[in-house]
Design a protein around this motif. Structure first.
Motif, PDB file in Angstrom:
ATOM      1  N   GLY A  30      12.677   0.938 -24.827  1.00  0.00           N
ATOM      2  CA  GLY A  30      12.958   0.193 -26.044  1.00  0.00           C
ATOM      3  C   GLY A  30      12.151   0.617 -27.249  1.00  0.00           C
ATOM      4  N   VAL A  31      10.847   0.842 -27.061  1.00  0.00           N
ATOM      5  CA  VAL A  31       9.975   1.132 -28.207  1.00  0.00           C
ATOM      6  C   VAL A  31      10.383   2.423 -28.931  1.00  0.00           C
ATOM      7  CG1 VAL A  31       7.612   1.666 -28.917  1.00  0.00           C
ATOM      8  CG2 VAL A  31       8.048  -0.209 -27.319  1.00  0.00           C
ATOM      9  N   PRO A  32      10.529   3.574 -28.228  1.00  0.00           N
ATOM     10  CA  PRO A  32      10.916   4.781 -28.967  1.00  0.00           C
ATOM     11  C   PRO A  32      12.305   4.698 -29.582  1.00  0.00           C
ATOM     12  CG  PRO A  32      10.876   5.215 -26.606  1.00  0.00           C
ATOM     13  CD  PRO A  32      10.253   3.878 -26.810  1.00  0.00           C
ATOM     14  N   LEU A  33      13.235   3.993 -28.938  1.00  0.00           N
ATOM     15  CA  LEU A  33      14.567   3.855 -29.527  1.00  0.00           C
ATOM     16  C   LEU A  33      14.517   3.024 -30.804  1.00  0.00           C
ATOM     17  CD1 LEU A  33      17.024   3.408 -26.527  1.00  0.00           C
ATOM     18  CD2 LEU A  33      17.020   5.232 -28.220  1.00  0.00           C
ATOM     19  N   LEU A  34      13.674   2.003 -30.826  1.00  0.00           N
ATOM     20  CA  LEU A  34      13.506   1.224 -32.058  1.00  0.00           C
ATOM     21  C   LEU A  34      12.925   2.083 -33.164  1.00  0.00           C
ATOM     22  CD1 LEU A  34      12.099  -2.148 -30.655  1.00  0.00           C
ATOM     23  CD2 LEU A  34      14.318  -1.798 -31.759  1.00  0.00           C
ATOM     24  N   LEU A  35      11.920   2.883 -32.819  1.00  0.00           N
ATOM     25  CA  LEU A  35      11.312   3.765 -33.809  1.00  0.00           C
ATOM     26  C   LEU A  35      12.329   4.797 -34.304  1.00  0.00           C
ATOM     27  CD1 LEU A  35       7.865   4.370 -32.075  1.00  0.00           C
ATOM     28  CD2 LEU A  35       8.303   2.963 -34.092  1.00  0.00           C
ATOM     29  N   PHE A  36      13.122   5.355 -33.368  1.00  0.00           N
ATOM     30  CA  PHE A  36      14.116   6.365 -33.748  1.00  0.00           C
ATOM     31  C   PHE A  36      15.188   5.771 -34.659  1.00  0.00           C
ATOM     32  CE2 PHE A  36      18.313   8.208 -33.035  1.00  0.00           C
ATOM     33  CZ  PHE A  36      18.093   9.511 -33.434  1.00  0.00           C
ATOM     34  N   ALA A  37      15.701   4.592 -34.288  1.00  0.00           N
ATOM     35  CA  ALA A  37      16.756   3.980 -35.090  1.00  0.00           C
ATOM     36  C   ALA A  37      16.257   3.678 -36.500  1.00  0.00           C
ATOM     37  CB  ALA A  37      17.255   2.699 -34.415  1.00  0.00           C
ATOM     38  N   THR A  38      14.985   3.276 -36.621  1.00  0.00           N
ATOM     39  CA  THR A  38      14.402   3.035 -37.938  1.00  0.00           C
ATOM     40  C   THR A  38      14.305   4.329 -38.732  1.00  0.00           C
ATOM     41  OG1 THR A  38      13.102   1.190 -37.045  1.00  0.00           O
ATOM     42  CG2 THR A  38      12.397   2.119 -39.167  1.00  0.00           C
ATOM     43  N   ALA A  39      13.826   5.393 -38.064  1.00  0.00           N
ATOM     44  CA  ALA A  39      13.707   6.692 -38.734  1.00  0.00           C
ATOM     45  C   ALA A  39      15.071   7.225 -39.154  1.00  0.00           C
ATOM     46  CB  ALA A  39      13.013   7.693 -37.815  1.00  0.00           C
ATOM     47  N   ALA A  40      16.092   7.028 -38.306  1.00  0.00           N
ATOM     48  CA  ALA A  40      17.426   7.567 -38.595  1.00  0.00           C
ATOM     49  C   ALA A  40      18.007   6.977 -39.873  1.00  0.00           C
ATOM     50  CB  ALA A  40      18.370   7.294 -37.420  1.00  0.00           C
ATOM     51  N   ARG A  41      17.623   5.751 -40.198  1.00  0.00           N
ATOM     52  CA  ARG A  41      18.134   5.112 -41.406  1.00  0.00           C
ATOM     53  C   ARG A  41      17.315   5.466 -42.641  1.00  0.00           C
ATOM     54  NH1 ARG A  41      19.600  -0.985 -41.040  1.00  0.00           N
ATOM     55  NH2 ARG A  41      20.709  -0.321 -42.897  1.00  0.00           N
ATOM     56  N   ARG A  42      16.151   6.107 -42.452  1.00  0.00           N
ATOM     57  CA  ARG A  42      15.256   6.385 -43.573  1.00  0.00           C
ATOM     58  C   ARG A  42      15.124   7.872 -43.883  1.00  0.00           C
ATOM     59  NH1 ARG A  42      10.176   2.198 -43.419  1.00  0.00           N
ATOM     60  NH2 ARG A  42      11.349   0.318 -42.937  1.00  0.00           N
ATOM     61  N   MET A  43      15.694   8.743 -43.045  1.00  0.00           N
ATOM     62  CA  MET A  43      15.546  10.186 -43.231  1.00  0.00           C
ATOM     63  C   MET A  43      16.908  10.840 -43.248  1.00  0.00           C
ATOM     64  SD  MET A  43      12.426  10.927 -40.522  1.00  0.00           S
ATOM     65  CE  MET A  43      12.200  12.624 -41.082  1.00  0.00           C
ATOM     66  N   THR A  44      16.996  12.036 -43.840  1.00  0.00           N
ATOM     67  CA  THR A  44      18.222  12.816 -43.696  1.00  0.00           C
ATOM     68  C   THR A  44      18.336  13.213 -42.237  1.00  0.00           C
ATOM     69  OG1 THR A  44      17.164  14.964 -44.082  1.00  0.00           O
ATOM     70  CG2 THR A  44      17.946  13.742 -46.021  1.00  0.00           C
ATOM     71  N   TYR A  45      19.574  13.366 -41.772  1.00  0.00           N
ATOM     72  CA  TYR A  45      19.777  13.650 -40.347  1.00  0.00           C
ATOM     73  C   TYR A  45      19.247  15.027 -39.991  1.00  0.00           C
ATOM     74  CZ  TYR A  45      21.907  12.655 -35.870  1.00  0.00           C
ATOM     75  OH  TYR A  45      22.104  12.387 -34.542  1.00  0.00           O
ATOM     76  N   SER A  46      19.340  15.970 -40.895  1.00  0.00           N
ATOM     77  CA  SER A  46      18.841  17.318 -40.630  1.00  0.00           C
ATOM     78  C   SER A  46      17.319  17.311 -40.480  1.00  0.00           C
ATOM     79  CB  SER A  46      19.255  18.269 -41.753  1.00  0.00           C
ATOM     80  OG  SER A  46      20.660  18.329 -41.869  1.00  0.00           O
ATOM     81  N   ALA A  47      16.626  16.620 -41.394  1.00  0.00           N
ATOM     82  CA  ALA A  47      15.164  16.553 -41.307  1.00  0.00           C
ATOM     83  C   ALA A  47      14.725  15.835 -40.045  1.00  0.00           C
ATOM     84  CB  ALA A  47      14.599  15.845 -42.535  1.00  0.00           C
ATOM     85  N   LEU A  48      15.415  14.769 -39.697  1.00  0.00           N
ATOM     86  CA  LEU A  48      15.103  14.036 -38.472  1.00  0.00           C
ATOM     87  C   LEU A  48      15.240  14.936 -37.253  1.00  0.00           C
ATOM     88  CD1 LEU A  48      14.485  11.301 -37.096  1.00  0.00           C
ATOM     89  CD2 LEU A  48      16.951  10.895 -37.042  1.00  0.00           C
ATOM     90  N   GLY A  49      16.257  15.782 -37.273  1.00  0.00           N
ATOM     91  CA  GLY A  49      16.475  16.678 -36.145  1.00  0.00           C
ATOM     92  C   GLY A  49      15.341  17.657 -35.946  1.00  0.00           C
ATOM     93  N   PHE A  50      14.770  18.158 -37.028  1.00  0.00           N
ATOM     94  CA  PHE A  50      13.702  19.139 -36.870  1.00  0.00           C
ATOM     95  C   PHE A  50      12.377  18.492 -36.457  1.00  0.00           C
ATOM     96  CE2 PHE A  50      16.570  22.211 -38.446  1.00  0.00           C
ATOM     97  CZ  PHE A  50      16.066  23.428 -38.009  1.00  0.00           C
ATOM     98  N   VAL A  51      12.149  17.246 -36.812  1.00  0.00           N
ATOM     99  CA  VAL A  51      10.967  16.547 -36.292  1.00  0.00           C
ATOM    100  C   VAL A  51      11.067  16.438 -34.776  1.00  0.00           C
ATOM    101  CG1 VAL A  51       9.643  14.394 -36.355  1.00  0.00           C
ATOM    102  CG2 VAL A  51      10.698  15.256 -38.433  1.00  0.00           C
ATOM    103  N   GLN A  52      12.298  16.410 -34.275  1.00  0.00           N
ATOM    104  CA  GLN A  52      12.523  16.237 -32.842  1.00  0.00           C
ATOM    105  C   GLN A  52      11.947  17.381 -32.007  1.00  0.00           C
ATOM    106  OE1 GLN A  52      16.588  15.499 -31.671  1.00  0.00           O
ATOM    107  NE2 GLN A  52      16.156  16.069 -29.574  1.00  0.00           N
ATOM    108  N   PHE A  53      11.657  18.518 -32.610  1.00  0.00           N
ATOM    109  CA  PHE A  53      11.086  19.617 -31.834  1.00  0.00           C
ATOM    110  C   PHE A  53       9.757  19.222 -31.180  1.00  0.00           C
ATOM    111  CE2 PHE A  53      13.720  22.666 -34.424  1.00  0.00           C
ATOM    112  CZ  PHE A  53      14.419  23.164 -33.337  1.00  0.00           C
TER     113      PHE A  53
END
Length: 302
Positions: free
Chosen positions: A225-248
């Protein structure tokens, strides 16, 4: 003056870093749960995430937003799709970890940022700079080398990459906050989790076979639950491309776990792949830093 759109990536970055760090550590936790059947493990993850969500809803007094989400038919439809996508992702990931396929799992999440770039370009109208496209090309070269070497497990990597890429895309379209959105997702797939527990035989261990195993399965709800909450928050605040590269960050941690902790052999193709991917990450991050400096140097409009 910094506009709201310009500040969004910065506001979302801490949430993205938190999510991907926890996901990078997740294999170390899941190894303790290897005796549990993977399908039952996913079911327990779903069910034990529910009390985590409701505790958080009570803490932040978000039950009104949960009620509003259930009243929105479009949101429910999209959250059902996202819930099924993340369930597929969980199953594939746990099967990979339990089989010791750490490099296949890390490759899937190295491919995922490229999937994010593709989806962001096709469906969200996002644009990349030349340096960012160069980063994509370098990363694609590395992934191509590793995919050729790991053809036998490529289906695992592609399943992880596309299921999570599509999950993030769908969640970005849902106008529901992270916490009520996740709560709706786990509630929607809870019936499938109960069916899985009813029909799938228990593995070597399961909930109730020992106190330690029961506590580990309950803790899987927190690790879910915790990382999914953090991810969903980030997904609404960042461009999807930038979010993808943080994922590395997450697959790099998984890769290092396989190499340094679990002693998996690193072949030449894998070493070249990861070197190219880390180069791509450096290029992408350098572009973000340079853009930030240029914005700060621009005079405020009068």
């Amino acid at each position: 003056m910094t506009t709201e759109n310009e500040s969004q990536p910065k506001r979302g970055l801490p949430f993205a870093l938190g999510a991907y760090t926890l996901w990078g550590l997740l294999p170390l936790y899941l190894v303790w749960l290897n005796p549990v059947d993977p399908y039952r493990l996913v079911a327990w993850r779903v069910l034990w995430t529910i009390p985590i969500c409701f505790a958080a809803l009570a803490l932040f007094r978000n039950f009104d937003k949960l009620k509003a989400a259930f009243a929105n038919r479009r949101a429910i439809g999209l959250l059902l799709v996202s819930a099924l996508l993340i369930t597929v992702n969980w199953v594939a990931y746990i099967i990979a970890v339990q089989a010791g396929q750490f490099y296949a799992a890390s490759l899937g999440y190295y491919i995922n940022p490229l999937v994010n770039v593709l989806l962001g370009t096709l469906f969200l109208g996002e644009k990349l700079s030349r340096l960012q496209w160069l980063a994509v090309a370098v990363a694609a070269m590395g992934i191509g080398i590793l995919a050729f070497e790991a053809a036998g497990t490529l289906y695992i990597s592609l399943t992880l990459a596309f299921s999570f890429g599509l999950y993030g895309l769908v969640r970005k379209q849902v106008k529901v906050d992270a916490l009520p959105g996740l709560t709706v997702e786990v509630l929607l797939v809870a019936p499938l989790a109960l069916v899985a527990l009813a029909v799938v035989p228990e593995g070597a261990e399961d909930f109730g076979t020992s106190v330690s195993m029961s506590l580990l399965l309950m803790g899987a709800g927190v690790m879910t639950g915790v990382p999914l909450l953090l991810f969903a928050t980030a997904a609404r605040r960042m461009t999807y491309s930038a979010l993808g590269f943080v994922q590395f960050l997450a697959p790099t941690m998984v890769f290092l776990s396989g190499l340094l902790i679990f002693g998996q052999e690193l072949v030449t193709a894998q070493a070249i792949c990861f070197a190219l991917i880390w180069t791509a990450v450096a290029l992408f991050c350098a572009d973000i830093v340079m853009k930030g400096r240029r914005r700060r140097l621009q005079p405020d409009p009068v």
